[in-house]
Design an enzyme around this catalytic site. Structure first.
Site, short mmCIF file in Angstrom:
data_model
loop_
_atom_site.label_atom_id
_atom_site.label_comp_id
_atom_site.label_asym_id
_atom_site.label_seq_id
_atom_site.Cartn_x
_atom_site.Cartn_y
_atom_site.Cartn_z
N SER A 130 40.42 27.62 34.23
CA SER A 130 40.43 29.06 33.94
C SER A 130 39.62 29.87 34.93
O SER A 130 40.02 30.96 35.35
CB SER A 130 39.90 29.30 32.52
OG SER A 130 40.65 28.59 31.57
N HIS A 185 35.06 32.72 33.07
CA HIS A 185 36.08 33.70 33.49
C HIS A 185 35.47 34.78 34.36
O HIS A 185 36.01 35.13 35.42
CB HIS A 185 36.73 34.33 32.25
CG HIS A 185 37.58 33.38 31.47
ND1 HIS A 185 38.14 33.71 30.26
CD2 HIS A 185 37.95 32.09 31.73
CE1 HIS A 185 38.83 32.68 29.81
NE2 HIS A 185 38.72 31.68 30.68
#
Length: 619
Positions: A130, A185
Site C-alpha cells: 500500500s 499510506h
C-alpha cells in the site's frame, strides 16, 4: 502530447512486481502462513514491519514488509491497484523510474509507519504494498503538477481532480477503518510525491548522462533522508520491549523446534521398529549360555575380536573362543583369605582379578589384583601367570598404552594412579590423591588413555567427575564434571575423540579434545547401578536392569530390543560387528551370547511412552 498519445510500452516492471508479490505469497502459504487470516507472529517471522524490530537491529523489515500481504484479499486488492495504476505510471515514467519510485516510496511508508508506531504500547504489525502504491499516486500527482507548471502536454489529461479525490478517499478510508496502516499510506504518498517531483523537474532536454546523474542524486538524497530518520535513538521502552519480544520469540522457536524434533524422533522410532530385530519368544531371545566354573566379574574382547577374556572369583582368568564357544583352562593366581568389601558373592578375595588389560601382542594380559596389592602378568597362550608388580592397595582398574610400554593402574583404597614401566616391572610415577572414594560404598572404577596416550582419564565417583592426568607425570591437568550424580560406567573411543559416561540419571557425551561434556541425554526414570555397554558405532546402549537386558537407541532414546536375564549380571560387551552382545553374570555363573537380530516382545506400539528410555537425546 497526451498520455494516450505516448508510445505504447509493455508494463514489464509492473507485471514483474505483481509476479514477485504473488510468488512470495505462495511461498509463505506453503511455508505455513494462513492464506486468509495469518497470525501476527507468523507475519513477523516472515518479515513484517514492527517498530520494536525495524527501528532497532532489523531494519531489513522495512523492505521485506512491502512484499508481504495479510491474506489473499489484501494481496488481491493491492495487486489490482498495481496492475491498474502501475501500468499507466510505467508508460509515463518509464520502467526504471517507476521501479525507483515504487521502492523509495515504499521504504518511506515503512519508515513513517515504524516511527508512528514507535510507542512500545502501540505496536502494529504492518505489511503490504500500500505504501508503494500510494507513492505511485503521489509521484504521478507531482509529475502532473510540474507538467502543468511547465505547460507540458501532460496537463491536457484531465486527471488532476480525480487523482486528488482518489488520494483523499484512500486516506479518509484508511483513517476510518481499524486495522489499516494509514501512517504507511501517508509516508508512501509523501515519499512518492517528493521523489516523483524531483524526477519531473529533470529537463526532458537533458542528455542521458545528465539524466542518469540526476537520478542517482535523487535516489541518494532519498535514501540519506530515510537513513537519517532511522538513526534517531530508540526509546528506552522500545528497547526494553525488544528484549521482551526477543525472549518470547526464542521461547516460541524453542517450542517449535521441540515439536519438530518430537515428530522426527517418532518417525525415526517407527522406522527403527520396522527395520529392527524380529520378535521371538523369551526362550529364543534369552540367547545361548555357557556355564562358568567361577563367579565372573568382568569380560574383555581380545584385539582380534575372536576371543573373550573373563575375570572371575577365586583369582582366575579364562579365555574363550567365540566361534567354537569353548574356553581354555582357568589361569589362577595366588589366593589369600579375607573378603573384599563391596563384593556381592562370597567368597570374594581382595586379590580377585577385577580388571584386565591386554598388551598389543594379544597374548600378554595384565590383571589388577591378581597379585595382592599389585597386578599379575599373564601369558594367555601358555596359560599361566608369569610375574607380578606391586602397585598399591587394591588395584581395581588398569590400562596399557598402544606401544605396550606402560600400564596405568588405579589403586582404589589409596585413590591414586601409578604408572608401571612394563619392561622393568617398576612403578615410575604416582599421582596425588584424586578422590574420596571408599570401599564401603560401591562405586565404578575405570581408567582410559586418550590424546594418543598422552592423557590418562580416571573416574572419580566421589566428586561426580572424570579426572584428566598427564600420562608422563600423572599430574592432574583437568577435570570434567558429570551430569549424573552417580556413575555406572563409561565407554571411551580415543580414535573418535569421544567418551560416553553412563550414570543412574543421565548419559553424558564427552569431547576428549575439549575436555567437556558436549551433549547430555537424561533417563526418563533413574536406573540402579548396573552393567552398561555402548557399541562401537555409539548408536546403541545396552543396560542390565530389572531382570532384563535392554537395548536403547541413542538416536531416538527408545528401547529397540529386550532380552530376559535371570541372575545377577556383572558385565556386558558388544561384539565388534554389533551383531551379538555378550553378558556375564552369577546365580548361575555363566557367559551368555545374545543375538541382536531378535528381541523379546516389547509389549508396546512404536513410539509408545512405555518404550521411551531417554527423555532427552544426544542431539
Amino acid at each position: 502530447m497526451t498520455v494516450s498519445d505516448q508510445p505504447s510500452r509493455f508494463p514489464v516492471v509492473t507485471l514483474t512486481l505483481i509476479a514477485i508479490n504473488v510468488l512470495l505469497y505462495l511461498i509463505q502459504v506453503v511455508g505455513g502462513l494462513d492464506w486468509l487470516n495469518p497470525k501476527s507472529d507468523d507475519l513477523v517471522r516472515w518479515g513484517a514491519n514492527l517498530a520494536v524490530y525495524s527501528l532497532t537491529d532489523e531494519p531489513w523489515r522495512l523492505l521485506t514488509s512491502m512484499f508481504l500481504h495479510i491474506g489473499l484479499m489484501h494481496l488481491a486488492v493491492n495487486m489490482y491497484m498495481l496492475l491498474s495504476f502501475g501500468a499507466m505510471a510505467e508508460r509515463r515514467f518509464g520502467p526504471v523510474r517507476l521501479l525507483l519510485v515504487y521502492l523509495l516510496s515504499g521504504l518511506a511508508g515503512s519508515v513513517v509507519s515504524a516511527l508512528w508506531h514507535a510507542d512500545p504500547f502501540n505496536q502494529v504489525v504492518a505489511a503490504g504494498a500500500s505504501g508503494a502504491l500510494m507513492g505511485l499516486t503521489g509521484a504521478y500527482l507531482a509529475d502532473w503538477l510540474v507538467a502543468s507548471w511547465h505547460n507540458d502536454p501532460h496537463e491536457d489529461v484531465k486527471i488532476g481532480g480525480p487523482l486528488v479525490q482518489t488520494i483523499l478517499i484512500n486516506l479518509v478510508i484508511g483513517s476510518a477503518i481499524p486495522g489499516i496502516d494509514n501512517a504507511c499510506h501517508v509516508g508512501g504518498l509523501i515519499g512518492g510525491f517528493v521523489v516523483g517531483g524531483a524526477f519531473a523537474l529533470v529537463s526532458p532536454r537533458a542528455s542521458r548522462l545528465q539524466s542518469t546523474l540526476a537520478g542517482v542524486l535523487i535516489c541518494a538524497g532519498a535514501l540519506a533522508a530515510l537513513v537519517a530518520a532511522l538513526r534517531l535513538e530508540p526509546s528506552e521502552g522500545l528497547l526494553m520491549l525488544r528484549e521482551v519480544h526477543a525472549a518470547e520469540q526464542a521461547e516460541r522457536e524453542e517450542k517449535q523446534l521441540a515439536e519438530r524434533k518430537k515428530k522426527e524422533r517418532l518417525a525415526a522410532v517407527a522406522e527403527e521398529r520396522k527395520r529392527g530385530p524380529r520378535t521371538e519368544t523369551d526362550d529364543i531371545a534369552a540367547g545361548t549360555s555357557i556355564a562358568l566354573e567361577h563367579p565372573p566379574q568382568s569380560l574383555y574382547l581380545m584385539p582380534d575380536g575372536k576371543r573373550i577374556a573373563i575375570t572371575a572369583g577365586w583369582n582366575a582368568v579364562q579365555v574363550m573362543d567365540l566361534a567354537t564357544r569353548t574356553g581354555g583352562p582357568w589361569i589362577k593366581g595366588p589366593r589369600t583369605d579375607g573378603l573384599m568389601i563391596g563384593c556381592y558373592d562370597a567368597p570374594c578375595f581382595p586379590n580377585n582379578p577385577n580388571a584386565l588389560a591386554l598388551g598389543p601382542d594379544g597374548r600378554t594380559a595384565y590383571a589388577a589384583s591378581m597379585e595382592t596389592d599389585g597386578i599379575g602378568i599373564v601369558d594367555l597362550e601358555a596359560g599361566k601367570m608369569t610375574g607380578a608388580v606391586k602397585t598399591g592397595k587394591l588395584p581395581r582398574a588398569l590400562a596399557v598404552d598402544a606401544a605396550g610400554k606402560r600400564a596405568y593402574v588405579v589403586n582404589d583404597v589409596a585413590n591414586t594412579v601409578v604408572a608401571v614401566d612394563l619392561a622393568t616391572s617398576k612403578v615410575v610415577a604416582k599421582s596425588a590423591v584424586f578422590g574420596k572414594n571408599k570401599l564401603e560404598y560401591y562405586h565404578p572404577v575405570g581408567v582410559w588413555l586418550a590424546a594418543q596416550d598422552r592423557e590418562v582419564w580416571v573416574l572419580d565417583q566421589s566428586l561426580s567427575r572424570v579426572v584428566v592426568l598427564d600420562a608422563a607425570t600423572l599430574a592432574e591437568i583437568a577435570e570434567v564434571s558429570i551430569t549424573s550424580g552417580y556413575m555406572n560406567g563409561a565407554h571411551f573411543d580415543a580414535a573418535r575423540g569421544k567418551a560416553w559416561v553412563v550414570g543412574v540419571d543421565a548419559l553424558d557425551q564427552v569431547d576428549l579434545a575439549g575436555r567437556k561434556v558436549e551433549k547430555t541425554a537424561h533417563f526418563c526414570q533413574g536406573v540402579r547401578a548396573a552393567p552398561v555397554a555402548i557399541d562401537r558405532a555409539a548408536s546403541r546402549l545396552a543396560i542390565a536392569a530389572e531382570g532384563r537386558v535392554w537395548i536403547v537407541s541413542l538416536r531416538t532414546g527408545f528401547i529397540v530390543a529386550s532380552y530376559p536375564y535371570d541372575g545377577k549380571p556383572t558385565g556386558l560387551q558388544f561384539a565388534p560387528d554389533g551383531k551379538h552382545l555378550y553378558a556375564i553374570g552369577t546365580d548361575p555363573h555363566r557367559l551368555t551370547t545374545l543375538d541382536m537380530a531378535v528381541t523379546a516382545e516389547l509389549g508396546a506400539a512404536a513410539g509408545a511412552d512405555e518404550l521411551k528410555f531417554l527423555c532427552s537425546n544426544l542431539d
